[in-house]
Design a protein around this motif. Structure first.
Motif, PDB file in Angstrom:
ATOM      1  N   VAL A 132      15.195   4.884  -6.041  1.00 16.48           N
ATOM      2  CA  VAL A 132      15.670   5.229  -4.688  1.00 16.48           C
ATOM      3  C   VAL A 132      16.062   6.713  -4.696  1.00 16.48           C
ATOM      4  N   PRO A 133      16.177   7.341  -3.525  1.00 19.69           N
ATOM      5  CA  PRO A 133      16.529   8.765  -3.488  1.00 19.69           C
ATOM      6  C   PRO A 133      17.828   9.071  -4.225  1.00 19.69           C
ATOM      7  N   HIS A 134      17.873  10.255  -4.806  1.00 18.56           N
ATOM      8  CA  HIS A 134      19.042  10.617  -5.625  1.00 18.56           C
ATOM      9  C   HIS A 134      20.331  10.621  -4.818  1.00 18.56           C
ATOM     10  N   ALA A 135      20.208  10.832  -3.514  1.00 14.88           N
ATOM     11  CA  ALA A 135      21.417  10.854  -2.679  1.00 14.88           C
ATOM     12  C   ALA A 135      22.130   9.500  -2.707  1.00 14.88           C
ATOM     13  N   HIS A 136      21.399   8.437  -3.009  1.00 19.76           N
ATOM     14  CA  HIS A 136      22.006   7.096  -3.011  1.00 19.76           C
ATOM     15  C   HIS A 136      22.552   6.710  -4.378  1.00 19.76           C
ATOM     16  N   LYS A 137      22.548   7.647  -5.311  1.00 18.12           N
ATOM     17  CA  LYS A 137      22.945   7.294  -6.686  1.00 18.12           C
ATOM     18  C   LYS A 137      24.161   8.076  -7.148  1.00 18.12           C
ATOM     19  N   THR A 189      11.666  10.360   2.043  1.00 13.48           N
ATOM     20  CA  THR A 189      10.256  10.045   1.767  1.00 13.48           C
ATOM     21  C   THR A 189       9.947  10.375   0.313  1.00 13.48           C
ATOM     22  N   LYS A 190       8.850   9.798  -0.173  1.00 16.91           N
ATOM     23  CA  LYS A 190       8.466   9.983  -1.577  1.00 16.91           C
ATOM     24  C   LYS A 190       7.955  11.406  -1.783  1.00 16.91           C
ATOM     25  N   ASN A 191       8.532  12.102  -2.729  1.00 16.59           N
ATOM     26  CA  ASN A 191       8.055  13.451  -3.046  1.00 16.59           C
ATOM     27  C   ASN A 191       6.745  13.310  -3.833  1.00 16.59           C
ATOM     28  N   PRO A 192       5.688  14.013  -3.431  1.00 14.78           N
ATOM     29  CA  PRO A 192       4.401  13.741  -4.102  1.00 14.78           C
ATOM     30  C   PRO A 192       4.241  14.360  -5.498  1.00 14.78           C
ATOM     31  N   LEU A 193       5.065  13.878  -6.426  1.00 14.83           N
ATOM     32  CA  LEU A 193       4.779  14.025  -7.861  1.00 14.83           C
ATOM     33  C   LEU A 193       4.140  12.682  -8.209  1.00 14.83           C
ATOM     34  N   GLN A 194       2.822  12.631  -8.126  1.00 25.79           N
ATOM     35  CA  GLN A 194       2.152  11.329  -8.207  1.00 25.79           C
ATOM     36  C   GLN A 194       1.727  11.030  -9.635  1.00 25.79           C
ATOM     37  N   PHE A 251      11.624  25.237 -11.667  1.00 27.91           N
ATOM     38  CA  PHE A 251      12.010  24.557 -10.424  1.00 27.91           C
ATOM     39  C   PHE A 251      12.637  23.192 -10.744  1.00 27.91           C
ATOM     40  N   LEU A 252      13.488  22.750  -9.844  1.00 25.64           N
ATOM     41  CA  LEU A 252      14.027  21.389  -9.927  1.00 25.64           C
ATOM     42  C   LEU A 252      13.321  20.558  -8.866  1.00 25.64           C
ATOM     43  N   LEU A 253      12.602  19.542  -9.317  1.00 19.09           N
ATOM     44  CA  LEU A 253      11.755  18.763  -8.405  1.00 19.09           C
ATOM     45  C   LEU A 253      12.273  17.322  -8.341  1.00 19.09           C
ATOM     46  N   PRO A 254      12.788  16.896  -7.170  1.00 13.74           N
ATOM     47  CA  PRO A 254      13.331  15.530  -7.089  1.00 13.74           C
ATOM     48  C   PRO A 254      12.226  14.506  -6.906  1.00 13.74           C
ATOM     49  N   ARG A 255      12.523  13.277  -7.279  1.00  8.45           N
ATOM     50  CA  ARG A 255      11.535  12.200  -7.156  1.00  8.45           C
ATOM     51  C   ARG A 255      11.316  11.824  -5.690  1.00  8.45           C
ATOM     52  N   TRP A 256      12.380  11.948  -4.925  1.00  6.77           N
ATOM     53  CA  TRP A 256      12.311  11.662  -3.486  1.00  6.77           C
ATOM     54  C   TRP A 256      12.735  12.914  -2.740  1.00  6.77           C
ATOM     55  N   GLY A 298       0.796  -1.232   0.000  1.00  3.16           N
ATOM     56  CA  GLY A 298       0.000   0.000   0.000  1.00  3.16           C
ATOM     57  C   GLY A 298       0.819   1.267   0.000  1.00  3.16           C
ATOM     58  N   ASN A 299       2.151   1.140  -0.033  1.00  3.30           N
ATOM     59  CA  ASN A 299       2.981   2.351  -0.071  1.00  3.30           C
ATOM     60  C   ASN A 299       2.995   2.939  -1.470  1.00  3.30           C
ATOM     61  N   ARG A 300       2.957   4.240  -1.567  1.00  2.00           N
ATOM     62  CA  ARG A 300       3.049   4.923  -2.856  1.00  2.00           C
ATOM     63  C   ARG A 300       4.465   4.724  -3.409  1.00  2.00           C
ATOM     64  N   VAL A 301       4.579   4.229  -4.626  1.00  2.00           N
ATOM     65  CA  VAL A 301       5.921   4.027  -5.202  1.00  2.00           C
ATOM     66  C   VAL A 301       6.094   4.707  -6.563  1.00  2.00           C
ATOM     67  N   ASP A 302       4.997   4.905  -7.303  1.00  2.00           N
ATOM     68  CA  ASP A 302       5.087   5.497  -8.647  1.00  2.00           C
ATOM     69  C   ASP A 302       6.200   4.825  -9.451  1.00  2.00           C
ATOM     70  N   LEU A 303       6.129   3.525  -9.513  1.00  2.00           N
ATOM     71  CA  LEU A 303       7.205   2.756 -10.145  1.00  2.00           C
ATOM     72  C   LEU A 303       6.827   2.383 -11.577  1.00  2.00           C
ATOM     73  N   VAL A 304       7.725   2.687 -12.501  1.00  2.00           N
ATOM     74  CA  VAL A 304       7.508   2.268 -13.891  1.00  2.00           C
ATOM     75  C   VAL A 304       8.512   1.157 -14.178  1.00  2.00           C
ATOM     76  N   THR A 305       7.994   0.032 -14.668  1.00  2.00           N
ATOM     77  CA  THR A 305       8.903  -1.063 -15.000  1.00  2.00           C
ATOM     78  C   THR A 305       9.015  -1.192 -16.515  1.00  2.00           C
ATOM     79  N   PHE A 306      10.209  -1.534 -16.966  1.00  2.00           N
ATOM     80  CA  PHE A 306      10.521  -1.590 -18.398  1.00  2.00           C
ATOM     81  C   PHE A 306      11.070  -2.967 -18.747  1.00  2.00           C
ATOM     82  N   HIS A 307      10.989  -3.279 -20.014  1.00  2.00           N
ATOM     83  CA  HIS A 307      11.646  -4.489 -20.514  1.00  2.00           C
ATOM     84  C   HIS A 307      13.167  -4.313 -20.394  1.00  2.00           C
ATOM     85  N   PRO A 308      13.894  -5.393 -20.126  1.00  2.00           N
ATOM     86  CA  PRO A 308      15.355  -5.267 -20.007  1.00  2.00           C
ATOM     87  C   PRO A 308      16.004  -4.614 -21.235  1.00  2.00           C
ATOM     88  N   ALA A 309      15.382  -4.770 -22.408  1.00  2.00           N
ATOM     89  CA  ALA A 309      15.970  -4.160 -23.619  1.00  2.00           C
ATOM     90  C   ALA A 309      16.043  -2.640 -23.475  1.00  2.00           C
TER      91      ALA A 309
END
Ligand code: FAD
Length: 559
Positions: free
Chosen positions: A180-185, A262-267, A252-257, A88-99
């Motif tokens: 994951v948050p940009h700080a971890h990348k 926590t998840k930044n609410p760009l839903q 503005f520069l709007l981060p995903r996290w 039930g956590n908001r993730v806004d996750l897009v999954t792609f084919h490995p290609a």
């Protein structure tokens, strides 16, 4: 008589129905750079000869059959959105084919998202454009986040405190698709969110609001409330977004996290169902108090983000030129194998006329794109800077607009099999209108050309100076230039006539470039077919005398 005696003999079951003859075959592994004479010449001419060896290696990588197959796979299996995880956590996750990830990795590891910023110098934009041109022939959709990441840098640099933190990881050659948050990348990608339901071209109509959370001004934090109706590549690590701040439309520069993890609410509400550009996720979103930092001055949003848009428009030119090259390569290959009425198709005079005409279009598109790339490498020179301002709009309009019909004509060269989903043409065709529509549609580009000429009349002199370099090389261009100057100088109904004027400017600059740099048979046929009375009609209407065989020969890729 028992039942088995009624069965026909096995030989009848297995009877051969027909022999498979006179069919084309897959274009095998080929070097997409070495097999493209016009590209080789442009790279040397426009100042990126130093990249020759790297481009050979890149051309070999992306021209391999197995590699090219990634393009089809990334589009057959469209991205999918998960708004929440199973808990039930908001993730806004897009999954792609490995290609898709494989294509992104190649682009980022070869600096298609950053090389002119990370390693500036003569030919930097040209070398990047050459790689982009080749990789887009494999797959166009993933180029959207690559382009936006590349294009974001000039806008971000307007706010050095943000650029200092973000630019090293934006330009790093590291692809990290984790949600994951940009700080971890170590490597980041950037998207762009301007368009709203009530206005796309006219971003001044944006209704998304920005509220300061503390101190105000460039680099400071705001919360954004509103919606964005087109947000491509929503899995990017951050987005340049336009919103109404107290003193007007601002970037503005709007981060995903958020920085606190926590998840930044760009839903993300849903992914768009697009006719083309399928591998690239494009979404509809809501911003529910999403944290973002101000980029550039408050109230100067358009001026700030236009730095980014200028770069994305350039990539549209290169991308559509690549679409043309991909289509004509396939058509030339097919027609060199298939026969009809007793003769190989590329030996039939009318097919030669069509194929050569398609090649001329593609040569003109590449020549203009690479000339603008060189101008981008030399913006410290006033003349080159003026050319970037004017010719990006001209080229974005013209090249992108010529591509759908080009793709369709190349498809027709294949015949019925060209229409089938297992051929490359449906994808090329469905992709072909996209570049013309986003990043400023056709009319918007033409009006931008008028704006540039009005606001900075020096661009007109710069433009005619470029044409003058080919003066005397072909009478049709000389006449064309004289009447063009008159038309540009006449303010009556200029907005109504804008497409006509920009069409003529595009043809003139392409002709001037080809006359200076392409083989005579290419330049002459281009001028004769496009700058004479009646102008260019359907493909395959080159006038008599064009050396079609020579035009086709230099463009035909050989495995
Ligand atoms: C696949 C895809 C992905 C996209 N991704 C993004 C994204 O990531 N971020 C983002 O911000 N946007 C994105 N867009 C949106 C895109 O940039 C807009 O669709 C585009 O700018 C046009 O805006 P609009 O759709 O509101 O059309 P409108 O602005 O309503 O324009 C409609 C038509 O009117 C014409 N027109 C506009 N003004 C004039 C005028 N003054 N005179 C004459 N004609 C005019 C235009 O040329 C166009 O043909 C994407 C679009 C597509 C198709």
């Amino acid at each position: 008589m028992n039942a088995s005696q009624h069965l026909p003999k096995a030989r009848e079951f297995l009877a051969e129905t027909h022999e498979v003859v006179n069919v084309s075959r897959e274009l095998g592994d080929y070097n997409m750079y070495l097999q493209d004479a016009a590209l080789l010449e442009a790279v040397r001419r426009e100042g990126a000869g130093w990249a020759h060896d790297d481009l050979i290696a890149f051309g070999s990588l992306v021209g391999a059959v197995d590699y090219r197959a990634l393009g089809a796979l990334a589009n057959r299996f469209a991205p999918e959105l998960e708004t929440h995880d199973r808990f039930g956590n908001r993730v806004d996750l897009v999954t792609f084919h490995p290609a898709y990830h494989a294509l992104m990795k190649t682009s980022i590891e070869h600096g298609l998202h950053s090389s002119p910023w990370a390693e500036p110098g003569p030919g930097a934009h040209v070398a990047r454009a050459a790689r982009t041109y080749m990789h887009t022939q494999v797959e166009a959709g993933h180029g959207c986040p690559i382009t936006m990441t590349f294009a974001a840098v000039p806008s971000l640099r307007t706010t050095p405190e943000l650029a200092k933190i973000w630019e090293p990881r934006i330009t790093a050659r590291i692809y990290d698709p984790r949600n994951v948050p940009h700080a971890h990348k170590e490597g980041l990608t950037i998207g762009m969110a301007m368009t709203e339901k009530q206005g796309g071209s006219d971003v001044r109509a944006n209704s998304t609001r920005a509220y300061p959370v503390g101190a105000e001004g460039p680099g400071e934090g705001y919360e954004l409330v509103g919606h964005k109706y087109f947000v491509s590549a929503p899995m990017c690590d951050a987005f340049l977004v336009l919103a109404q701040a107290p003193r007007g439309l601002t970037c503005f520069l709007l981060p995903r996290w958020r920085p606190d993890g926590t998840k930044n609410p760009l839903q993300v509400l849903r992914l768009k169902r697009k006719m083309g550009n399928v591998s690239n996720a494009s979404s509809e979103t809501e911003l529910r108090g999403a944290l973002a930092w101000m980029v550039g001055e408050e109230g100067s949003g358009v001026r700030t983000i236009i730095e980014m848009v200028a770069m994305t428009r350039f990539d549209c030119m290169v991308g559509s030129a690549a679409g043309q090259r991909a289509a004509v390569s396939q058509a030339l290959h097919h027609c060199s194998i298939r026969s009809a009425f007793g003769k190989v198709l590329d030996q039939q005079p009318l097919m030669q006329n069509v194929l050569a005409d398609l090649v001329l279009e593609s040569e003109g598109a590449l020549a203009l794109s690479m000339r603008v790339a060189r101008a981008m490498d030399s913006r410290a020179e006033r003349h080159e800077d003026l050319l970037v301002r004017l010719c990006t709009a001209i080229g974005k309009y013209w090249i992108c607009k010529r591509t759908p019909n080009h793709a369709y004509e190349a498809m027709e060269c294949i015949g019925g099999s060209g229409v089938m989903e297992d051929s490359p043409f449906p994808r090329l065709f469905r992709e072909s209108p996209v570049n013309a529509i986003w990043e400023g549609s056709g009319n918007v580009q033409c009006l931008d050309v008028l704006r540039a000429m009005n606001k900075t009349p020096e661009v007109v002199d710069a433009f005619f100076h470029e044409l003058a370099k080919a003066q005397g090389a072909h009478a049709a261009l000389d006449h064309w230039a004289v009447s063009l100057r008159k038309e540009i100088g006449d303010p009556a109904d200029i907005e109504y006539r804008a497409r006509d004027v920009v069409d003529r400017m595009a043809l003139a600059i392409q002709a001037a470039l080809l006359l200076q740099h392409a083989p005579t048979h290419v330049a002459d046929a281009f001028c004769a077919s496009r700058l004479t009375a009646g102008g260019h009609r359907n493909y395959g209407t080159l006038p008599p005398g064009a050396d079609c065989a020579a035009i086709m020969e230099r463009a035909t890729p050989r495995a």
